[in-house]
Design an enzyme around this catalytic site. Sequence first.
Site, PDB file in Angstrom:
ATOM      1  N   ASN A   1      59.648  -1.484 -29.847  1.00 27.34           N
ATOM      2  CA  ASN A   1      59.341  -0.166 -29.103  1.00 27.34           C
ATOM      3  C   ASN A   1      60.502   0.810 -29.209  1.00 27.34           C
ATOM      4  OD1 ASN A   1      56.411  -0.787 -28.748  1.00 27.34           O
ATOM      5  ND2 ASN A   1      57.402  -2.319 -27.021  1.00 27.34           N
TER       6      ASN A   1
ATOM      7  N   ARG B   1      62.800  -2.449 -11.648  1.00 27.28           N
ATOM      8  CA  ARG B   1      61.459  -2.244 -12.007  1.00 27.28           C
ATOM      9  C   ARG B   1      60.455  -3.347 -11.811  1.00 27.28           C
ATOM     10  NH1 ARG B   1      62.203  -0.553 -18.027  1.00 27.28           N
ATOM     11  NH2 ARG B   1      59.909   0.047 -17.856  1.00 27.28           N
TER      12      ARG B   1
ATOM     13  N   ALA C   1      61.529  -5.683 -24.792  1.00 29.11           N
ATOM     14  CA  ALA C   1      60.775  -6.750 -24.067  1.00 29.11           C
ATOM     15  C   ALA C   1      60.961  -8.288 -24.339  1.00 29.11           C
ATOM     16  CB  ALA C   1      59.294  -6.502 -24.095  1.00 29.11           C
TER      17      ALA C   1
ATOM     18  N   HIS D   1      70.667  -2.397 -21.593  1.00 31.03           N
ATOM     19  CA  HIS D   1      69.836  -1.727 -21.665  1.00 31.03           C
ATOM     20  C   HIS D   1      69.500  -0.457 -20.924  1.00 31.03           C
ATOM     21  CE1 HIS D   1      67.486  -5.766 -21.733  1.00 31.03           C
ATOM     22  NE2 HIS D   1      68.442  -6.216 -21.174  1.00 31.03           N
TER      23      HIS D   1
ATOM     24  N   TYR E   1      62.764   6.153 -19.857  1.00 29.20           N
ATOM     25  CA  TYR E   1      63.760   5.979 -20.671  1.00 29.20           C
ATOM     26  C   TYR E   1      64.613   7.241 -21.154  1.00 29.20           C
ATOM     27  CZ  TYR E   1      61.785   1.401 -21.088  1.00 29.20           C
ATOM     28  OH  TYR E   1      61.151   0.048 -20.703  1.00 29.20           O
TER      29      TYR E   1
END
Length: 143
Positions: free
Chosen positions: A6, A102, A72, A95, A18
């Site tokens: 992704n 989160r 992920a 990251h 993001y």
Amino acid sequence: MLSGPNLNLLGEREPEVYGHHTLEDVQRMVEERAQQLGVEVRFVQSNHEGVLLDELHRARLDCEAVVINPGAFTHTSIALRDAIAAIRIPVVEVHLSNPYAREAFRRRMVLAPVVRGQVLGFGPQSYVLGLEAAVHLARGETQ
Ligand code: DQA
């Protein structure tokens, strides 16, 4: 420099999490820093776990370090964990977001025990800082 699932959608994917930079933008920032540091970077993004595994195996033969944003797979992939444990070159995990801030399921980070370190939560700058860490490790400037 490996980017997982992704991350090809950066810029349009959940921009509130993001940001608005595309993966190409991020790679351009990394490339600029790489040139200053005098290092060469190969960029690979894949949505497929097996491709990332193959790239880690390949990197052990012709790279001095790996920077990886596993997406992920960070939270699920024992196969990536085993590949990182298998190769001798240093691996730095990056990251864009801070997964600890989160959802609870993102706090389980299965690669963390086998990477040399993590850079979390600085947006695209996480990749640049990850590159700097990888270069330090490859040059033997850090334990
Ligand atoms: C991510 C964080 C992961 O939890 C998520 O699944 C991603 C992106 C990040 O860069 O912040 O795909 O790796």
